[in-house]
Enzyme design. Sequence first.
Site, PDB file in Angstrom:
ATOM      1  N   ARG A  71      39.755  44.324  37.560  1.00  0.00           N
ATOM      2  CA  ARG A  71      41.163  44.629  37.372  1.00  0.00           C
ATOM      3  C   ARG A  71      41.396  46.126  37.178  1.00  0.00           C
ATOM      4  O   ARG A  71      42.496  46.626  37.432  1.00  0.00           O
ATOM      5  CB  ARG A  71      41.714  43.836  36.171  1.00  0.00           C
ATOM      6  CG  ARG A  71      43.163  44.108  35.866  1.00  0.00           C
ATOM      7  CD  ARG A  71      43.838  42.932  35.166  1.00  0.00           C
ATOM      8  NE  ARG A  71      42.992  42.278  34.191  1.00  0.00           N
ATOM      9  CZ  ARG A  71      42.928  42.602  32.888  1.00  0.00           C
ATOM     10  NH1 ARG A  71      43.657  43.597  32.417  1.00  0.00           N
ATOM     11  NH2 ARG A  71      42.137  41.935  32.070  1.00  0.00           N
ATOM     12  N   TYR A 124      65.027  52.837  49.077  1.00  0.00           N
ATOM     13  CA  TYR A 124      64.459  51.574  49.535  1.00  0.00           C
ATOM     14  C   TYR A 124      64.989  50.431  48.662  1.00  0.00           C
ATOM     15  O   TYR A 124      65.033  50.547  47.437  1.00  0.00           O
ATOM     16  CB  TYR A 124      62.937  51.660  49.456  1.00  0.00           C
ATOM     17  CG  TYR A 124      62.191  50.400  49.816  1.00  0.00           C
ATOM     18  CD1 TYR A 124      62.423  49.734  51.011  1.00  0.00           C
ATOM     19  CD2 TYR A 124      61.222  49.890  48.951  1.00  0.00           C
ATOM     20  CE1 TYR A 124      61.727  48.585  51.341  1.00  0.00           C
ATOM     21  CE2 TYR A 124      60.509  48.743  49.274  1.00  0.00           C
ATOM     22  CZ  TYR A 124      60.773  48.098  50.467  1.00  0.00           C
ATOM     23  OH  TYR A 124      60.089  46.952  50.780  1.00  0.00           O
TER      24      TYR A 124
END
Length: 420
Positions: A71, A124
């Site tokens: 991770r 965006y």
Amino acid sequence: MERLPKESNASRSGRNWDRVFTTAVHAGLDIDNPLHGLSTPINHSTTYRYNDPDLATNVHEGVEDGYFYGRMGGPTQRALECAMAELEGGEDAIALASGMAAISATLLAMARPGDHVVAPSAVYTSTATLLDSFLEPFGVLVTRVDQTNAENIARAVTPETKAIYVETPSNPTLRLTDLAAAGKIAADNDVPLVVDNTFATPVNQRPLDWGANVVVHSGTKYLGGHSDAMAGVVVGTADVVRQIRWHVNKVLGAVLSPFSAWLVLRGIRTLPVRMARHNENGLAVAQALQGARGVMAVHYPGLASHPQHDLMVRQMNGAGGIVAFDVGDSKVARGVIQRVRLCSPATSLGDVATLIQHSSTVTHASLTESQRQDVGVTGGLIRLSVGLERAVDIVDDLLVALEAVCVKPSPTLSEERPDV
């Protein structure tokens, strides 16, 4: 992993621009490891063994460099991070699972309830959703301004401002922000300037050279370049990257897979060559569309007629491969997209193939008509991600489609139009 001496600010405005061809080929390679070939190995391990308990503790807490759990990244992701830090001229980088993971992690690392963020009015749509539907409900005040005028940014900054966020060129209308002016505003107010550099890439624009503190990318686009890997990258100071890695992404877990990291790293090695072609084709297509019947407007900062052309020349090495053009109304736009044969109707951008989309019914479909008009996304707007094909073939494909839906005849087509 660094192989070449660091670039200075002399790389601005095209000086030493061609150096990026060498940097991209070698960035991220671990030349000190005799077992590493010219292709970075893909390390799939999710956990790592430590016989020294003290070393294990130090690595786990980030005191010493190393890997302990997937991770937090691994050797393949790290190679990509080193490559991007070198290309953008940053101290460090972190590779994440998507462009939105990079944007989200960056803003979450900077803003807390009661803080303030300045962002573009034209941005965006997923970034807009993050700002308006996630950060604001969590108590972060967001001010959206037209960033084509840097004075709007300056007026929006308050004592509570913790980040100025910029997207240049913007999606999909290709509006530019003066990075030198925005950088000065950020520095004068001791506020970090964050720049989404996805459209330009570090080949065409290096925001850190102009005063930005952090650069974010959707690696899914030009960095990977082949529509086969999803990734995001944040480049900036070591402190910012550490905050994102250890205090945001350690909890949220937007992990980039080793294989996707390898694909993006492989794409980077040809990035300057591809961007040179995207720049060339983008300009050629924009110029052809500017004179085409049925086309009411063309948005491309590489055109001398673009209102921000001088700014593009000053801060960019090329205008890129995104071209937006307006055919007047939604029916005509959808008709053009239904009739193209070489261009692929598809979301995303930065692929080796030319992609075409109707922004108002795809990426901006969630906005109201009024909101779309405010950011320049009309019903007739078509966004092209110009690929690496022959420019004449792309143009001919578009002109055939335009001829089919427009009353007036189009200009003469090339006789060499391919059967695709």
